[in-house]
Design a protein around this motif. Structure first.
Motif, short mmCIF file in Angstrom:
data_model
loop_
_atom_site.label_atom_id
_atom_site.label_comp_id
_atom_site.label_asym_id
_atom_site.label_seq_id
_atom_site.Cartn_x
_atom_site.Cartn_y
_atom_site.Cartn_z
N ARG A 112 37.54 -66.32 96.70
CA ARG A 112 38.23 -67.30 97.54
C ARG A 112 37.35 -68.53 97.78
O ARG A 112 37.85 -69.66 97.77
CB ARG A 112 38.64 -66.66 98.88
N GLN A 147 47.28 -68.48 109.04
CA GLN A 147 47.89 -68.48 107.71
C GLN A 147 48.75 -69.71 107.51
O GLN A 147 48.72 -70.34 106.44
CB GLN A 147 48.73 -67.22 107.52
N GLU A 159 46.96 -67.70 98.11
CA GLU A 159 48.12 -67.08 98.75
C GLU A 159 48.16 -65.58 98.44
O GLU A 159 48.41 -64.77 99.32
CB GLU A 159 49.39 -67.76 98.23
N TRP A 165 45.63 -63.47 100.41
CA TRP A 165 45.66 -63.56 101.86
C TRP A 165 45.93 -62.21 102.51
O TRP A 165 45.30 -61.85 103.52
CB TRP A 165 46.71 -64.58 102.32
#
Lengths: 222, 222
Positions: free
Chosen positions: B86, B133, B153, B156
């Motif tokens: 990430r 988020q 995404e 997440w």
DNA sequence: CCCAACAGGATTTTATCTAATCTCTCCGAT
DNA sequence: ATCGGAGAGATTAGATAAAATCCTGTTGGG
């Protein structure tokens, strides 16, 4: 034998559909209806639906609710974005390779690299790409980082589609082979910084070549 | 309206199943049979199968051919790998945000940040994560880099699952808020290097906190 | 007359169900 | 320990229905 591959129709349909898209038989923007694909591929609706979902995850297919799926059309910015993403993930993955790669792995990579260079020498671009994928798959498998490797694996089909559409510039495959050799040497020396730098640079060179060919899209053989 | 309620059963089933996994109702290693899930969620097999495929793409579910699906169990190295991935993608995405973000976007991000801090102040960790988020989704949407944004995404849910399982260290949410403020300031100043550095540093801090709590997994509230 | 809005039907997607096939796992017998 | 069969569950196919979209032809107003 590590893996005997119990093949499901879903895998077969996914591979066939991916090939149709990557090779351009289903051109960008083409409508992908489940019934038509099921008939064309001789399968039922269930594996076709699953294949479309998988290829959507690979970025090869775009789908909208109740509006069906289409082959994704790639713009120049998409090429840049995909390669920037891949380069960034390489920056994560290659250090993991250095950490975990064995000499046996490196020997296997050397063997694949020899096959890659043989195909490149023979001017067999498609064959070179196939071996190239095996090379990178083995490389990334040694990293023991499944999440990062999945990103590289998923975006491979996009790269392959671009190459098959735009072709290689003269000498591109030879330069790629040189990069591979340098990378393997750095891996043998367990030189993390050098290996990561070489991998990222190699990816960037490939991107530059594709962008140049996208700007002036004449197909010059190898 | 950018996104209202889920339109198809597939979306609804995916969201419900993701919640069950993230919140721990289906613990790591739990077997996920299509028929049992269909009965539990009041849906047919089609949307359940699609949901399992999607969540497999998110790394929340592991599946083997003819052997079914299980909830993925995350080891400490997985946490590190996910956050390293990430962070690397943030290094690509944040410069794109600087390039394309509008002042209206920044105003909207400020508003979300205020809601985040309100939830953090109230000690509502789950609520803070939900707003967080939205914040990141909007942020990444402005980057116009769908491939990189998709990686963020997709991963997440993994991050959310880890947080709900391990909780926040005292002061963690406040530090996160400070990082957001600093990032927003850098974005307003269109300072690419600062924004990217802050985003990566913020991600690394979150990783460090999770790793610390994974090593000594006692749940201290906020 | 022209254009926009609307209604209907056709098409496609989505969803459910049933049934058949295939693979894996487990358990007992040799 | 190896082999083989039974059962469980995954995978697949096919028919069918419900929901949404797309297409088209018509209507109504300007």
């Amino acid at each position: 034998m590590i893996e005997s591959t119990p093949i499901t129709h879903e895998d077969a349909v996914t591979a066939q559909l991916r090939r149709l898209i990557v090779e351009g038989a289903l051109p960008p923007g083409a409508k992908l209806t489940v019934s038509a694909l099921a008939a064309r591929l001789g399968a039922g609706a269930t594996p076709v639906r699953a294949a479309l979902k998988l290829l959507e995850g690979e970025g090869l297919v775009e789908a909208l609710p109740y509006r069906g799926a289409r082959v994704r059309a790639l713009a120049t910015e998409d090429i840049r974005n995909i390669y920037r993403l891949r380069a960034a993930v390489l920056g994560v993955l290659v250090p993991d390779v250095v950490r975990h790669v064995s000499n046996a792995d490196l020997d296997a990579l050397d063997a694949l690299e020899a096959r890659f260079e043989a195909a490149a020498e023979a001017g067999d671009g498609a064959g070179a790409m196939a071996v190239n994928q095996q090379f990178h798959r083995l490389l990334f498998a040694t990293a023991r980082n499944p999440d990062a490797a999945a990103v590289m694996e998923r975006s491979w089909a996009l790269v392959e589609a671009l190459r098959l559409r735009l072709g290689f510039s003269p000498g591109r495959l030879q330069r790629s082979a040189e990069s591979h050799r340098a990378l393997l040497a750095a891996l043998r020396g367990r030189d993390t910084a050098a290996a990561a730098g070489l991998a990222v640079a190699s990816s960037n060179e490939a991107m530059a070549d594709l962008l140049a060919r996208a700007a002036a899209p004449r197909r010059e053989a190898v």
